[in-house]
Design a protein around this motif. Sequence first.
Motif, PDB file in Angstrom:
ATOM      1  N   LEU A   2       0.866  -1.176   0.000  1.00 18.83           N
ATOM      2  CA  LEU A   2       0.000   0.000   0.000  1.00 18.83           C
ATOM      3  C   LEU A   2       0.906   1.231   0.000  1.00 18.83           C
ATOM      4  O   LEU A   2       1.602   1.506   0.969  1.00 18.83           O
ATOM      5  CB  LEU A   2      -0.906  -0.017   1.232  1.00 18.83           C
ATOM      6  N   ARG A   3       0.903   1.956  -1.079  1.00 18.58           N
ATOM      7  CA  ARG A   3       1.891   3.022  -1.279  1.00 18.58           C
ATOM      8  C   ARG A   3       1.451   4.394  -0.793  1.00 18.58           C
ATOM      9  O   ARG A   3       2.252   5.305  -0.747  1.00 18.58           O
ATOM     10  CB  ARG A   3       2.258   3.102  -2.748  1.00 18.58           C
ATOM     11  N   ARG A   4       0.207   4.566  -0.451  1.00 23.03           N
ATOM     12  CA  ARG A   4      -0.288   5.872  -0.030  1.00 23.03           C
ATOM     13  C   ARG A   4      -0.521   5.886   1.474  1.00 23.03           C
ATOM     14  O   ARG A   4      -1.042   4.939   2.043  1.00 23.03           O
ATOM     15  CB  ARG A   4      -1.591   6.222  -0.752  1.00 23.03           C
ATOM     16  N   SER A   5      -0.162   6.982   2.094  1.00 22.85           N
ATOM     17  CA  SER A   5      -0.380   7.133   3.534  1.00 22.85           C
ATOM     18  C   SER A   5      -1.864   7.334   3.812  1.00 22.85           C
ATOM     19  O   SER A   5      -2.644   7.643   2.911  1.00 22.85           O
ATOM     20  CB  SER A   5       0.406   8.336   4.063  1.00 22.85           C
ATOM     21  N   VAL A   6      -2.226   7.198   5.066  1.00 18.14           N
ATOM     22  CA  VAL A   6      -3.622   7.429   5.446  1.00 18.14           C
ATOM     23  C   VAL A   6      -4.026   8.869   5.121  1.00 18.14           C
ATOM     24  O   VAL A   6      -5.144   9.116   4.678  1.00 18.14           O
ATOM     25  CB  VAL A   6      -3.883   7.060   6.921  1.00 18.14           C
ATOM     26  N   LEU A   7      -3.117   9.827   5.292  1.00 16.72           N
ATOM     27  CA  LEU A   7      -3.426  11.218   4.952  1.00 16.72           C
ATOM     28  C   LEU A   7      -3.668  11.367   3.455  1.00 16.72           C
ATOM     29  O   LEU A   7      -4.618  12.039   3.039  1.00 16.72           O
ATOM     30  CB  LEU A   7      -2.312  12.152   5.419  1.00 16.72           C
ATOM     31  N   ASP A   8      -2.836  10.723   2.633  1.00 19.54           N
ATOM     32  CA  ASP A   8      -3.051  10.768   1.179  1.00 19.54           C
ATOM     33  C   ASP A   8      -4.413  10.183   0.821  1.00 19.54           C
ATOM     34  O   ASP A   8      -5.154  10.751   0.010  1.00 19.54           O
ATOM     35  CB  ASP A   8      -1.971   9.973   0.440  1.00 19.54           C
ATOM     36  N   ARG A   9      -4.766   9.036   1.415  1.00 19.05           N
ATOM     37  CA  ARG A   9      -6.049   8.406   1.117  1.00 19.05           C
ATOM     38  C   ARG A   9      -7.210   9.275   1.592  1.00 19.05           C
ATOM     39  O   ARG A   9      -8.237   9.363   0.921  1.00 19.05           O
ATOM     40  CB  ARG A   9      -6.106   7.002   1.739  1.00 19.05           C
ATOM     41  N   LEU A  10      -7.043   9.928   2.735  1.00 20.19           N
ATOM     42  CA  LEU A  10      -8.076  10.831   3.236  1.00 20.19           C
ATOM     43  C   LEU A  10      -8.300  11.985   2.258  1.00 20.19           C
ATOM     44  O   LEU A  10      -9.429  12.313   1.901  1.00 20.19           O
ATOM     45  CB  LEU A  10      -7.684  11.365   4.614  1.00 20.19           C
ATOM     46  N   LEU A  11      -7.216  12.584   1.798  1.00 20.16           N
ATOM     47  CA  LEU A  11      -7.326  13.701   0.846  1.00 20.16           C
ATOM     48  C   LEU A  11      -7.928  13.251  -0.483  1.00 20.16           C
ATOM     49  O   LEU A  11      -8.739  13.972  -1.080  1.00 20.16           O
ATOM     50  CB  LEU A  11      -5.960  14.351   0.636  1.00 20.16           C
ATOM     51  N   MET A  12      -7.561  12.053  -0.945  1.00 21.08           N
ATOM     52  CA  MET A  12      -8.146  11.551  -2.188  1.00 21.08           C
ATOM     53  C   MET A  12      -9.649  11.325  -2.029  1.00 21.08           C
ATOM     54  O   MET A  12     -10.421  11.613  -2.953  1.00 21.08           O
ATOM     55  CB  MET A  12      -7.447  10.253  -2.608  1.00 21.08           C
ATOM     56  N   CYS A  13     -10.062  10.837  -0.857  1.00 14.85           N
ATOM     57  CA  CYS A  13     -11.502  10.655  -0.609  1.00 14.85           C
ATOM     58  C   CYS A  13     -12.218  11.996  -0.626  1.00 14.85           C
ATOM     59  O   CYS A  13     -13.293  12.126  -1.215  1.00 14.85           O
ATOM     60  CB  CYS A  13     -11.727   9.949   0.723  1.00 14.85           C
ATOM     61  N   HIS A  14     -11.631  13.009   0.021  1.00 15.62           N
ATOM     62  CA  HIS A  14     -12.240  14.344   0.009  1.00 15.62           C
ATOM     63  C   HIS A  14     -12.362  14.873  -1.416  1.00 15.62           C
ATOM     64  O   HIS A  14     -13.407  15.422  -1.792  1.00 15.62           O
ATOM     65  CB  HIS A  14     -11.432  15.326   0.868  1.00 15.62           C
ATOM     66  N   ILE A  25     -11.690   9.635  11.230  1.00 14.48           N
ATOM     67  CA  ILE A  25     -11.709   8.989  12.530  1.00 14.48           C
ATOM     68  C   ILE A  25     -10.516   8.039  12.743  1.00 14.48           C
ATOM     69  O   ILE A  25     -10.103   7.806  13.860  1.00 14.48           O
ATOM     70  CB  ILE A  25     -13.057   8.277  12.768  1.00 14.48           C
ATOM     71  N   GLU A  26      -9.939   7.528  11.654  1.00 18.97           N
ATOM     72  CA  GLU A  26      -8.779   6.640  11.785  1.00 18.97           C
ATOM     73  C   GLU A  26      -7.452   7.344  11.525  1.00 18.97           C
ATOM     74  O   GLU A  26      -6.402   6.728  11.651  1.00 18.97           O
ATOM     75  CB  GLU A  26      -8.907   5.442  10.835  1.00 18.97           C
ATOM     76  N   LEU A  27      -7.497   8.615  11.207  1.00 23.85           N
ATOM     77  CA  LEU A  27      -6.283   9.333  10.801  1.00 23.85           C
ATOM     78  C   LEU A  27      -5.164   9.255  11.831  1.00 23.85           C
ATOM     79  O   LEU A  27      -3.998   9.059  11.490  1.00 23.85           O
ATOM     80  CB  LEU A  27      -6.620  10.802  10.508  1.00 23.85           C
TER      81      LEU A  27
END
Length: 96
Positions: free
Chosen positions: A32-44, A62-64
Amino acid sequence: AHLKCAAEIIHCGAAEEVWLVPCGERPDKPTLRRSVLDRLLMCHLAVNTTFGSSFPVMVSDIELHEPKALPTWHLMQKIKAARPELEPVFVIGSDL
């Protein structure tokens, strides 16, 4: 597919709102190459460019700040503790 599923949940009246919750860090998935912050921003970005601001699909962080991804039961308990007025349900999908 995630956004279409979220929209269908709202349109069919199965829920009043849908939360997309990107999982926390996943040590069990080293590819998994993206951080949780990257995934959060992509979702936004996905939600904000797909739905209007009044459409009840939102992204939760909530999981950040968790050290690793929460198991589903623990996530649901954390949501219930933070928002006791909600009656959350879990929708599961597949990456296959």
